[in-house]
Design an enzyme around this catalytic site. Structure first.
Site, PDB file in Angstrom:
ATOM      1  N   GLU A 177      -2.907   9.393  -4.377  1.00 59.22           N
ATOM      2  CA  GLU A 177      -2.298   8.413  -3.594  1.00 59.22           C
ATOM      3  C   GLU A 177      -1.528   9.020  -2.293  1.00 59.22           C
ATOM      4  O   GLU A 177      -0.897   9.859  -2.576  1.00 59.22           O
ATOM      5  CB  GLU A 177      -1.392   7.473  -4.570  1.00 59.22           C
ATOM      6  N   HIS A 195      -0.831   0.459  -5.054  1.00 61.32           N
ATOM      7  CA  HIS A 195       0.344   0.751  -6.038  1.00 61.32           C
ATOM      8  C   HIS A 195       1.362  -0.251  -5.779  1.00 61.32           C
ATOM      9  O   HIS A 195       2.654   0.107  -5.882  1.00 61.32           O
ATOM     10  CB  HIS A 195       0.554   2.138  -5.918  1.00 61.32           C
TER      11      HIS A 195
END
Length: 308
Positions: free
Chosen positions: A263, A282
């Site tokens: 990420e 997220h």
């Protein structure tokens, strides 16, 4: 006492802590590791989200540290054995963002079953794919499978039942006689049985050595043809290349992925051009309400830990 906050936190919660402690609130510290370690030298508490690594090096740099507040529930960025050895209390926001995650699961399940909402740009451009988009599915009577039947999984089941869905769940920590099955009316199933039966599968397990790579190509192939996969848990649980292949081959109807092995998601990720896929950064557990609950809860518990 000094509290260091290395990622973003609700202003009201920061103010509450600042009224009782010295607070260094610097949400960019997570990206400046040396500055973070230096800031922790005199810290009595540290508050983080999911990107700050609370590891042996940080603990060694923070001899006064007594508590680590986690603005969320996942703990894979925190070395729990090292914290326990040092007597550092780890304080997650258990339950505070459950509603946000559960609603995300329900919303993406409905969107993927219907299959129409990602075509808005075509309609705006003058196309009229009415026939192609007239074969969407309803949630009523379909089976939702929940992998990991803790607080978030149980709330997701309750919301899904309001849509007249059938619910099954798998949780290796709960035996078949656990009271929660009778209390919720949810059927416990072995994982592979759940995958073979369920029209949608939602993941709610932590990332551990046992769950890392749990949904690889072989396990994805055991899912019911045309099923949906939703992952709001942790990225390392799902093999992203295998998922992209399953979507391209039409083995799965769709997927919603909120968490990734890396990420931000790399531009060359195999997921980048996969069809029938909802990608979010997220944020399943992040709403205005959930952020306020998470921050308030962690601030209160960190304050209590420092005054214990």
């Amino acid at each position: 006492m000094l509290i260091v906050i290395s990622e973003f936190m609700d202003d009201a919660a920061v103010a509450m802590l600042a009224a009782r402690h010295t607070v260094r609130y610097d949400p960019d510290l997570v990206d400046r590791r040396d500055a973070l370690l230096q800031a922790c030298e005199a810290a009595d508490a540290l508050i983080v989200r999911n990107r700050t690594r609370v590891d042996a090096a940080l603990l060694a740099a923070a001899p006064r540290l007594r508590a680590v507040g986690r603005l969320g529930v996942g703990l894979d960025n925190i070395e729990l054995p090292a914290c326990a050895e040092r007597g550092v209390r780890v304080i997650p926001a258990t339950g505070a963002n459950a509603r946000a995650v559960a609603e995300y699961v329900i919303a993406t399940t409905l969107a993927l079953l219907r299959g129409a909402y990602i075509h808005s740009a075509q309609v705006a451009a003058g196309a009229w794919p009415r026939t192609a988009l007239s074969s969407g599915l309803e949630a009523q009577g379909r089976t939702l499978g929940i992998v990991g039947f803790g607080g978030i999984g149980q709330l997701t089941a309750r919301l899904a039942r309001g849509l007249d869905m059938k619910i099954a769940a798998h949780d290796p920590m709960l035996d078949a006689g656990a009271p929660v099955w009778a209390e919720t009316g949810v059927r416990p199933l072995a994982l592979d049985d759940l995958l073979a039966e369920c029209d949608a599968v939602s993941l709610h397990v932590p990332l551990t050595p046992q769950t890392a790579g749990l949904f690889d190509a072989a396990r994805l192939a055991r899912m019911k043809p045309g099923a949906i996969l939703i992952n709001t848990a942790r990225g390392g649980i799902v093999d992203e290349a295998a998922l992209a292949a399953a979507l391209r081959h039409g083995a799965l109807r769709g997927a919603a992925i909120d968490v990734f092995g890396q990420e931000p998601l790399p531009a060359d990720s195999p997921l980048a051009n996969a069809p029938n896929l909802i990608l979010t950064p997220h944020i399943a557990g992040l709403t205005q309400e959930a952020n306020e609950r998470v921050c308030s809860l962690v601030a209160q518990r960190v304050d209590e830990a420092l005054h214990a």
